[in-house]
Enzyme design. Structure first.
Site, PDB file in Angstrom:
ATOM      1  N   GLU A  93       0.803  -1.210   0.000  1.00 32.27           N
ATOM      2  CA  GLU A  93       0.000   0.000   0.000  1.00 32.27           C
ATOM      3  C   GLU A  93       0.852   1.282   0.000  1.00 32.27           C
ATOM      4  O   GLU A  93       1.743   1.454   0.846  1.00 32.27           O
ATOM      5  CB  GLU A  93      -0.925  -0.023   1.227  1.00 32.27           C
ATOM      6  CG  GLU A  93      -1.837   1.180   1.382  1.00 32.27           C
ATOM      7  CD  GLU A  93      -2.766   1.399   0.204  1.00 32.27           C
ATOM      8  OE1 GLU A  93      -3.371   0.415  -0.266  1.00 32.27           O
ATOM      9  OE2 GLU A  93      -2.890   2.544  -0.241  1.00 32.27           O
TER      10      GLU A  93
ATOM     11  N   THR B 294      -5.812   1.513  -5.675  1.00 32.14           N
ATOM     12  CA  THR B 294      -5.444   0.100  -5.541  1.00 32.14           C
ATOM     13  C   THR B 294      -6.137  -0.745  -6.606  1.00 32.14           C
ATOM     14  O   THR B 294      -5.519  -1.612  -7.224  1.00 32.14           O
ATOM     15  CB  THR B 294      -5.851  -0.457  -4.167  1.00 32.14           C
ATOM     16  OG1 THR B 294      -5.429   0.440  -3.160  1.00 32.14           O
ATOM     17  CG2 THR B 294      -5.250  -1.823  -3.929  1.00 32.14           C
TER      18      THR B 294
ATOM     19  N   HIS C 145      -1.753   3.234   4.729  1.00 32.81           N
ATOM     20  CA  HIS C 145      -2.763   3.961   3.953  1.00 32.81           C
ATOM     21  C   HIS C 145      -3.023   5.300   4.613  1.00 32.81           C
ATOM     22  O   HIS C 145      -3.011   5.397   5.839  1.00 32.81           O
ATOM     23  CB  HIS C 145      -4.053   3.134   3.897  1.00 32.81           C
ATOM     24  CG  HIS C 145      -5.031   3.622   2.871  1.00 32.81           C
ATOM     25  ND1 HIS C 145      -5.729   4.795   3.014  1.00 32.81           N
ATOM     26  CD2 HIS C 145      -5.416   3.094   1.682  1.00 32.81           C
ATOM     27  CE1 HIS C 145      -6.500   4.972   1.959  1.00 32.81           C
ATOM     28  NE2 HIS C 145      -6.333   3.957   1.136  1.00 32.81           N
TER      29      HIS C 145
ATOM     30  N   ASP D 125       1.432  -0.109  -4.912  1.00 33.50           N
ATOM     31  CA  ASP D 125       0.195  -0.001  -5.704  1.00 33.50           C
ATOM     32  C   ASP D 125       0.006   1.368  -6.342  1.00 33.50           C
ATOM     33  O   ASP D 125      -0.491   1.484  -7.450  1.00 33.50           O
ATOM     34  CB  ASP D 125      -1.044  -0.431  -4.906  1.00 33.50           C
ATOM     35  CG  ASP D 125      -1.322   0.415  -3.672  1.00 33.50           C
ATOM     36  OD1 ASP D 125      -0.478   1.248  -3.308  1.00 33.50           O
ATOM     37  OD2 ASP D 125      -2.400   0.230  -3.062  1.00 33.50           O
TER      38      ASP D 125
HETATM   39  C1  GP9 Z   1      -8.866  -0.834   0.548  1.00 31.58           C
HETATM   40  C2  GP9 Z   1      -7.494  -0.689   0.015  1.00 31.58           C
HETATM   41  C3  GP9 Z   1      -7.141   0.737  -0.156  1.00 31.58           C
HETATM   42  O1  GP9 Z   1      -9.427  -2.057   0.398  1.00 31.58           O
HETATM   43  O2  GP9 Z   1      -7.344  -1.393  -1.136  1.00 31.58           O
HETATM   44  O3  GP9 Z   1      -7.659   1.277  -1.287  1.00 31.58           O
HETATM   45  P1  GP9 Z   1      -7.044   2.586  -1.916  1.00 31.58           P
HETATM   46  O4  GP9 Z   1      -7.655   3.756  -1.213  1.00 31.58           O
HETATM   47  O5  GP9 Z   1      -5.571   2.555  -1.702  1.00 31.58           O
HETATM   48  O6  GP9 Z   1      -7.410   2.522  -3.344  1.00 31.58           O
HETATM   49 MN    MN Z   2      -3.912   1.469  -2.181  1.00 33.38          MN
END
Ligand code: GP9
Ligand code: MN
Length: 615
Positions: A253, A295, A410, A469
């Site tokens: 992430e 993501t 995140h 990601d």
């Molecule tokens: C949530 C995670 C985060 O399930 O995948 O999503 P994002 O905000 O990074 O797209």
């Molecule tokens: Mn993400």
């Protein structure tokens, strides 16, 4: 004369509403969205662009009579305010404006709640001051109630269109072909106004739906011709090296490459990844190619070697399409394919999309033990996530292809004291300051995962692919970022270079370890994985190429059309030379412009037309 006077007094309250909404929108442009104006004309456009939509929206209230008419002035004004506010909150996170598909992702709203609070501020209450004044005036009874005059209502709507037309003419002076050429959302909002932008967006979205209806099999031939030119032969030594091994993909992430091999207060930010890189193939010019789908866009790129959408999330808008995705292909090759992610299965519409992509199983939040102690921010902490995933991994038939999606690093980068392994940074951006300890924590969690894999005897039979990601730190934090990077400022060139994310291929027992400089991106993951497994991809429709191919072009195009080659970076209409980011003549970038546009254009064509149903 009396006639004009009576119209004036009839529209008195309404006019005040229009004035307030226009003024409020302008203030918001300047303070909330920091929309810059480079000259007086641009500033003028900013001031006038909210007027036409304010006249139109509030004009709807003139179709009512009596008390209702005045009430509707407040109601329509409130609706406009809500639209503005949603955009403001969204902007604080994404530095972007909402598009319709994102709005319909209501399931995401509750998951976003932890971030949303962080994104709201006390001074936002300023947005309802005008509504309070209007309500006060109305309640005091000073506002006359007037009967409906249909002509008047229609005239006002007509006026709104006229105003919009004038606005557009002036905007075209500033920026020609505004509505017809590819654009960025800020330009649109800047020139035609926030509400009009949303109307335009709605039009565009409905158009993309019609594209499917009108697409047919012959559209595919053109795509195939183009795609045939792109194919690159695999590296013969590595082709099939992962055959029958388990494939572990770690989607990390929000990690960006600028933290790799860097220290903060003398401490490494990613000590484990730094060590792992020494025993792996590491791609240091690998770019994320995601847009608003974040993501989910990176997941889409991995699975299909096609680009996500330039706005909204393809996971939402096109989950019903036919695909020829990696999980499905591996499934046919005898692999069990799965995703592990401790979040609601409907988030980003994953449950639906994963089926279209051919995943066999999805271990979502219900497969994990999640409680207050082991959660922070968006949910289960990465270390607990990996720990609990070991048994789930074991429960699968081999060989398996499993993707893990981490969560702790995140936004807003929250972390408990007990998990803080390095200091926060010290700058004006709390976001960037907190980012380093959460990246460090994620690094630690990944190390824990590798340790456990070894302890369980599952390491040797696997190969590992780790990548970031998307970016974690947006341009909103440029000032703080320039402090961290010891630069005077972050230029557009730097911004593109900051879109690099780590990409590591770790093959246990393989003794070649290299840092690969080839310019590449997430679009290249699918053919790379297929070739490592010894599966031919020559006839697949895809826009990336095997990262290990000796023939590959060193090239990456980002979703907004910016692109990078060995020597140049092209973004926002300017060509820069590497490595210093000096502006250079456009003709240096020209040879790659068509390729960049065609890659994106053909990929979009496939998705909007659902063309793979004909293949
Ligand atoms: C949530 C995670 C985060 O399930 O995948 O999503 P994002 O905000 O990074 O797209
Ligand atoms: Mn993400």
């Amino acid at each position: 004369m009396t006639n004009i006077k009576s119209i004036g007094s009839r529209l008195h309250f309404w006019g005040l509403g229009v004035f307030f909404l226009t003024l409020k929108t302008y203030i918001l442009y300047k303070i909330g969205f920091n929309i810059p104006a480079d000259n007086y004309l641009q500033e003028f456009i900013l001031i006038i662009n909210p007027i036409s939509s304010a006249v139109l929206l509030l004009g709807l209230s003139l179709f009512f009579s009596g008390k209702m008419r005045n009430v509707m002035v407040i109601v329509t004004s409130a609706v406009a305010t809500i639209i503005l506010y949603l955009n403001l909150v969204y902007y604080r996170f994404f530095s972007d404006f909402i598009t319709l598909p994102v709005l319909f992702q209501t399931n995401n709203a509750k998951n976003l709640s932890s971030s949303v609070l962080e994104l709201m501020a006390f001074q936002d209450l300023f947005l309802i001051v005008d509504l309070l004044i209007l309500t006060f005036l109305l309640l005091k009874g000073k506002i006359p109630t007037v009967s409906k005059k249909k002509v008047e209502a229609f005239a006002i709507v007509g006026l709104a269109f006229l105003l919009f037309f004038v606005n557009l003419q002036i905007a075209h002076k500033e920026r020609s072909e505004l509505l017809t050429r590819s654009f960025d959302r800020e330009l649109l909002v800047k020139n035609i106004g926030m509400i009009n932008y949303h109307i335009y967006d709605a039009f565009i979205q409905s158009q993309s739906k019609t594209q499917r209806v009108f697409a047919n099999g012959s559209d595919m031939e053109e795509v195939i011709d183009y795609r045939n030119q792109l194919y690159k032969e695999p590296d013969q030594d590595l082709f099939g090296i992962a055959k029958d091994k388990n494939i572990i993909v770690l989607s990390l992430e929000s990690i960006q490459s600028f933290v790799i091999n860097k220290t903060l207060d003398g401490e490494e930010i990613t000590p484990f990844l730094n060590e792992l890189i020494k025993e792996s193939y590491y791609f240091d010019n690998f770019y994320h190619q995601t847009a608003q789908g974040k993501t989910s866009d990176s997941e889409f790129l991995l699975a299909n070697s096609l680009f996500g959408r330039d706005s909204g999330s393809v996971f939402f808008t096109h989950s019903g399409n036919s695909f020829n995705a990696l999980p499905e292909i591996l499934g046919e090759d005898g692999y069990h394919t799965s995703v592990m992610h401790a979040n609601n299965k409907s988030f980003w519409n994953r449950d639906v999309m994963y089926q279209s992509l051919g995943y066999d199983s999805f271990f979502d939040i219900n497969s994990y033990e999640v409680n207050e102690e082991n959660s922070i921010g968006w949910g289960l902490k990465d270390k607990d996530f990996f720990e609990q995933s070991i048994d789930l991994l074991k429960s699968q038939p081999e060989p398996y292809f499993t993707k893990f999606i981490t969560l702790t690093n995140h936004f807003p980068f929250e972390l408990g004291e007990e998990d803080r392994l390095i200091n926060e940074f010290d700058s004006n951006s709390g976001t960037l300051n907190r980012y380093f300890p959460t990246v460090r924590y994620m690094d630690d969690a990944v190390e824990h995962f590798f340790t456990r894999m070894k302890e369980e005897g599952m390491y040797e039979d696997s190969i590992f692919i780790l990548y970031g990601d998307h970016y974690g730190i947006s341009e909103n934090h440029n000032k703080a970022m320039s402090m961290f990077l010891n630069k005077e400022e972050i230029t557009n060139f730097d911004t593109i270079q900051l879109q690099r994310v780590p990409m590591i291929v770790h093959i246990p027992g393989h003794d070649v370890h290299e840092i690969k400089n080839t310019v590449s991106g997430q679009i290249d993951l699918k053919p790379t994985v297929m070739h490592l497994l010894g599966i031919e991809s020559e006839y697949d429709i895809q826009f990336g190429s095997d990262l290990f191919s000796p023939e590959r072009d060193s090239f990456a195009v980002l979703r907004d059309g910016s692109f990078i080659t060995d020597d140049y970076v092209y973004t926002k209409g300017v060509c820069y030379s590497k490595p210093y980011g000096w502006e250079t003549i456009t003709s240096n970038c020209e040879p790659y412009m068509d390729k960049a546009q065609q890659d994106l254009g053909y990929s979009d064509k496939i998705i909007y037309g659902d063309l793979l149903r004909f293949y």
